[in-house]
Design a protein around this motif. Structure first.
Motif, PDB file in Angstrom:
ATOM      1  N   GLU A  64      49.718   3.404  30.905  1.00  5.49           N
ATOM      2  CA  GLU A  64      48.532   3.414  29.870  1.00  5.49           C
ATOM      3  C   GLU A  64      47.194   2.840  30.534  1.00  5.49           C
ATOM      4  O   GLU A  64      46.277   4.459  31.398  1.00  5.49           O
ATOM      5  CB  GLU A  64      48.326   2.824  29.013  1.00  5.49           C
ATOM      6  N   ARG A  65      46.976   1.790  31.102  1.00  2.00           N
ATOM      7  CA  ARG A  65      45.884   1.790  32.538  1.00  2.00           C
ATOM      8  C   ARG A  65      46.386   2.269  34.208  1.00  2.00           C
ATOM      9  O   ARG A  65      45.562   3.514  34.137  1.00  2.00           O
ATOM     10  CB  ARG A  65      46.182   0.319  32.980  1.00  2.00           C
TER      11      ARG A  65
ATOM     12  N   ALA B  83      42.513  -3.670  26.178  1.00  2.00           N
ATOM     13  CA  ALA B  83      43.994  -4.819  25.789  1.00  2.00           C
ATOM     14  C   ALA B  83      43.543  -5.881  24.820  1.00  2.00           C
ATOM     15  O   ALA B  83      42.145  -6.698  25.514  1.00  2.00           O
ATOM     16  CB  ALA B  83      44.993  -4.575  27.231  1.00  2.00           C
TER      17      ALA B  83
ATOM     18  N   VAL C 164      50.885  -7.292  23.979  1.00  2.00           N
ATOM     19  CA  VAL C 164      49.567  -5.816  23.981  1.00  2.00           C
ATOM     20  C   VAL C 164      49.456  -5.268  22.940  1.00  2.00           C
ATOM     21  O   VAL C 164      50.226  -4.597  22.769  1.00  2.00           O
ATOM     22  CB  VAL C 164      48.764  -6.597  25.560  1.00  2.00           C
ATOM     23  N   THR C 165      48.577  -4.314  22.692  1.00  2.00           N
ATOM     24  CA  THR C 165      48.664  -3.768  21.550  1.00  2.00           C
ATOM     25  C   THR C 165      46.464  -3.038  22.980  1.00  2.00           C
ATOM     26  O   THR C 165      46.100  -4.012  23.784  1.00  2.00           O
ATOM     27  CB  THR C 165      47.611  -3.239  20.987  1.00  2.00           C
ATOM     28  N   THR C 166      47.255  -1.803  22.751  1.00  2.00           N
ATOM     29  CA  THR C 166      45.970  -1.276  23.847  1.00  2.00           C
ATOM     30  C   THR C 166      45.571  -0.424  23.100  1.00  2.00           C
ATOM     31  O   THR C 166      45.579   0.245  21.814  1.00  2.00           O
ATOM     32  CB  THR C 166      46.261  -0.328  25.096  1.00  2.00           C
TER      33      THR C 166
ATOM     34  N   SER D  54      55.633  -4.996  26.127  1.00  2.00           N
ATOM     35  CA  SER D  54      54.116  -4.033  25.585  1.00  2.00           C
ATOM     36  C   SER D  54      53.524  -3.949  26.750  1.00  2.00           C
ATOM     37  O   SER D  54      51.803  -3.774  26.795  1.00  2.00           O
ATOM     38  CB  SER D  54      53.201  -5.052  24.397  1.00  2.00           C
TER      39      SER D  54
ATOM     40  N   SER E 149      53.992  -1.360  29.525  1.00  2.00           N
ATOM     41  CA  SER E 149      53.081  -0.081  28.516  1.00  2.00           C
ATOM     42  C   SER E 149      52.356   0.217  28.516  1.00  2.00           C
ATOM     43  O   SER E 149      51.842   0.665  28.292  1.00  2.00           O
ATOM     44  CB  SER E 149      53.270  -0.072  26.900  1.00  2.00           C
ATOM     45  N   ALA E 150      50.973  -1.287  29.187  1.00  2.00           N
ATOM     46  CA  ALA E 150      49.863  -1.674  28.945  1.00  2.00           C
ATOM     47  C   ALA E 150      50.135  -0.766  30.331  1.00  2.00           C
ATOM     48  O   ALA E 150      48.724  -0.480  30.300  1.00  2.00           O
ATOM     49  CB  ALA E 150      49.147  -2.781  28.404  1.00  2.00           C
TER      50      ALA E 150
ATOM     51  N   ILE F 228      40.771   1.133  29.330  1.00  2.00           N
ATOM     52  CA  ILE F 228      41.798   0.783  28.744  1.00  2.00           C
ATOM     53  C   ILE F 228      41.416  -0.931  28.271  1.00  2.00           C
ATOM     54  O   ILE F 228      41.393  -1.004  29.150  1.00  2.00           O
ATOM     55  CB  ILE F 228      43.790   0.872  29.134  1.00  2.00           C
TER      56      ILE F 228
END
Length: 101
Positions: A18-19, A42, A51-53, A11, A14-15, A40
């Protein structure tokens, strides 16, 4: 391999990805009239592992090239750090399997 540390590292990767994506998009659209920068956000995942974003569009158009370049570097370092956690987990599991075989 610990499922918790595996999901946390994945995760995190993945975060960081995304950043990187959001800051690259901001840089690519720096000259686009009316473009609203992305940021983004988080937060800790509901289960406490990782974490989730979510993507947040900033309220006013504008550019902040310096911030986006720093974000690129920071996200790259975060990605590599989480990758190292995964690699360490894999090596540790391999060593345990070698011992028990």
């Amino acid at each position: 391999m610990s499922t918790v540390s595996l999901s946390t590292a994945l995760s995190g990767m993945s975060a960081a990805n995304e950043r990187l994506r959001a800051s690259a998009n901001n840089i690519a659209n720096v000259a686009t009239p009316g473009y609203r920068r992305e940021r983004i956000e988080a937060e800790t995942a509901a289960d406490g592992n990782g974490v989730t974003t979510r993507v947040e569009k900033l309220p006013a158009p504008g550019e902040d090239l310096a911030t986006d370049i720093v974000e690129q570097k920071s996200a790259t370092y975060a990605y590599v750090a989480n990758l190292r956690v995964l690699q360490t987990q894999i090596r540790a599991e391999g060593a345990l399997l070698d011992i028990h075989v």
